[in-house]
Design a protein around this motif. Structure first.
Motif, short mmCIF file in Angstrom:
data_model
loop_
_atom_site.label_atom_id
_atom_site.label_comp_id
_atom_site.label_asym_id
_atom_site.label_seq_id
_atom_site.Cartn_x
_atom_site.Cartn_y
_atom_site.Cartn_z
N ILE A 67 -26.21 -82.56 33.65
CA ILE A 67 -24.74 -82.52 33.65
C ILE A 67 -23.70 -83.56 34.27
CG2 ILE A 67 -24.86 -79.95 33.24
CD1 ILE A 67 -24.65 -79.24 35.82
N GLY A 68 -24.30 -84.62 35.06
CA GLY A 68 -23.26 -84.89 36.16
C GLY A 68 -23.02 -84.32 37.89
N ALA A 69 -23.70 -83.65 38.23
CA ALA A 69 -23.80 -83.20 39.41
C ALA A 69 -23.47 -84.15 40.81
CB ALA A 69 -24.60 -81.97 40.20
N ASP A 70 -23.55 -83.56 41.67
CA ASP A 70 -23.71 -84.78 42.93
C ASP A 70 -24.62 -84.58 43.78
OD1 ASP A 70 -21.71 -85.98 42.57
OD2 ASP A 70 -20.50 -84.63 43.54
N GLY A 71 -25.31 -83.26 43.49
CA GLY A 71 -27.30 -82.97 44.50
C GLY A 71 -27.23 -81.61 43.49
N TYR A 72 -28.51 -81.30 43.56
CA TYR A 72 -29.50 -80.45 43.46
C TYR A 72 -30.18 -80.16 44.36
CZ TYR A 72 -33.13 -77.93 41.58
OH TYR A 72 -34.74 -76.78 41.29
#
Ligand code: B1M
Length: 227
Positions: free
Chosen positions: A191-196
Motif C-alpha cells: 500500500i506504500g506505507a512508510d513503515g510497519y
C-alpha cells in the motif's frame, strides 16, 4: 517466580477471573516486575488465547468483551509504571484505529510506548474515517500518521488512507505507518506505507528510526520492525 505470576495472569484472563486478575496485577506492581514484560508475556498472551477460544467457538462475544475489559483495565494500571525514555526532539504522531474497527487495546499500547519514549502521540480513537486522520494531523501540525487495524475486512482502509493523503496532495507532508494483527510487512509495502511495526515496542523503535534516518516521505520501501 515471575514466570509463575505470568502463567497465573494468563490463566485468570482465560478463565475471566476478574478478582484474581486484579490481585495478580497488584502483585506485579508490588513486586516491581518489569511492566513491559508483564504486558507482553502475560496479559497479551492471555487475551490472544481468549481470541483462539473465540475462533474455535468455545467462547462467544460476551466472554471476548469481558476478557478485553479486564485486560484493558490491568494494562492501563501497568502502563503508569513504564518509565519515560529520552529522545532529542519531540515529534507528533496522530494515531487511530481504522473505520469499521473498534479494537483499541493494541493502539493504546502503541500510544503509551510512544509517549514514554518522548513522542507526542495524539489518540483519535477507533472507527476513524480516513479524513479524520488527515484533518487531525493537519490541525495538530503532526509529522506522522499511524493507523491500526485488527480486522482483515477493514485492512483496505489503510490503503484508502494513503490514497486519500495522495489525493489531498499531502503525501510529502506526512509519514504514514501501519500496524495491527490483521496486517503484515508485505501489506505495508503493497500500500506504500512508510513503515510497519509488528508490536507496540517495535512501533516506538520505528518512529524513532523514521525521525532519525527515514528521509522525506514517501519512502521507496517501508521501514520494517518485525518484532
Ligand atoms: Co475482536 N477480533 N472482534 N474483539 N478480537 C480479533 C481481532 C480476531 C482475530 C478474533 C478471532 O476471531 N480469532 C477477529 C478478527 C479476524 C480477522 O478479521 N482476521 C476478531 C473479530 C472477528 C471480532 C468481531 C467481528 C467479532 C464479532 O462481532 N463477531 C468484532 C468486531 C468489532 C469491530 O471492530 N467492528 C470484535 C470485537 C472485539 C471486542 C470488542 C470484543 C474486543 C475488543 C475490545 C477492545 O479492543 N477494546 C475484541 C478482542 C479483545 C479481540 C482479540 C481477542 C484480542 C485483540 C487484542 O486486544 N489483542 C483478537 C484476537 C487476537 O488478536 N488474537 C480479536 C491484544 C493487543 C495488545 O494486541 O491489538 O494485536 P493487538 O496490538 C498489538 C500489535 O498488533 C501492534 O501492537 C500491539 C501490541 O504489541 N499494533 C500496532 C497494533 N496497532 C498497531 C499500530 C501500529 C503498530 C503496531 O502502528 C500504527
Amino acid at each position: 517466580m515471575q514466570e509463575e505470576i505470568f502463567s497465573k495472569i494468563q490463566k485468570a484472563v482465560i478463565e475471566l477471573d476478574e478478582q484474581g486478575l486484579a490481585k495478580l496485577t497488584e502483585e506485579v506492581i508490588e513486586t516491581g516486575i518489569d511492566p513491559v514484560e508483564a504486558i507482553e508475556k502475560a496479559y497479551t498472551v492471555g487475551i490472544q488465547k481468549v481470541g483462539e477460544l473465540f475462533e474455535v467457538g468455545d467462547y462467544f462475544l460476551p466472554e471476548l468483551v469481558k476478557a478485553a475489559e479486564m485486560v484493558k483495565e490491568a494494562v492501563a494500571n501497568m502502563e503508569k509504571l513504564i518509565p519515560p525514555g529520552k529522545v532529542t526532539r519531540k515529534r507528533k504522531i496522530v494515531i487511530g484505529t481504522v473505520a469499521g474497527d473498534i479494537h483499541d487495546i493494541g493502539k493504546n499500547l502503541v500510544i503509551t510506548w510512544l509517549s514514554t519514549r518522548g513522542f507526542e502521540a495524539i489518540d483519535i480513537g477507533v472507527d476513524c474515517p480516513v479524513d479524520r486522520f488527515i484533518d487531525r494531523a493537519l490541525e495538530e501540525n503532526a509529522d506522522m500518521i499511524g493507523a491500526s487495524c485488527l480486522l482483515t475486512m477493514t485492512a483496505p482502509q489503510q490503503k484508502e488512507l494513503i490514497e486519500r493523503i495522495k489525493e489531498r496532495e499531502l503525501r510529502e507532508r506526512f509519514r504514514v505507518i501501519v500496524g495491527g494483527a490483521a496486517i503484515d510487512a508485505a501489506w505495508a509495502e503493497e500500500i506504500g506505507a512508510d513503515g510497519y511495526a509488528r508490536t507496540a515496542v517495535g512501533a516506538s523503535q520505528l518512529v524513532k528510526k523514521l525521525v532519525t534516518e527515514g528521509g522525506p516521505p514517501p519512502l521507496p520501501q517501508p521501514l520494517i520492525i518485525n518484532q
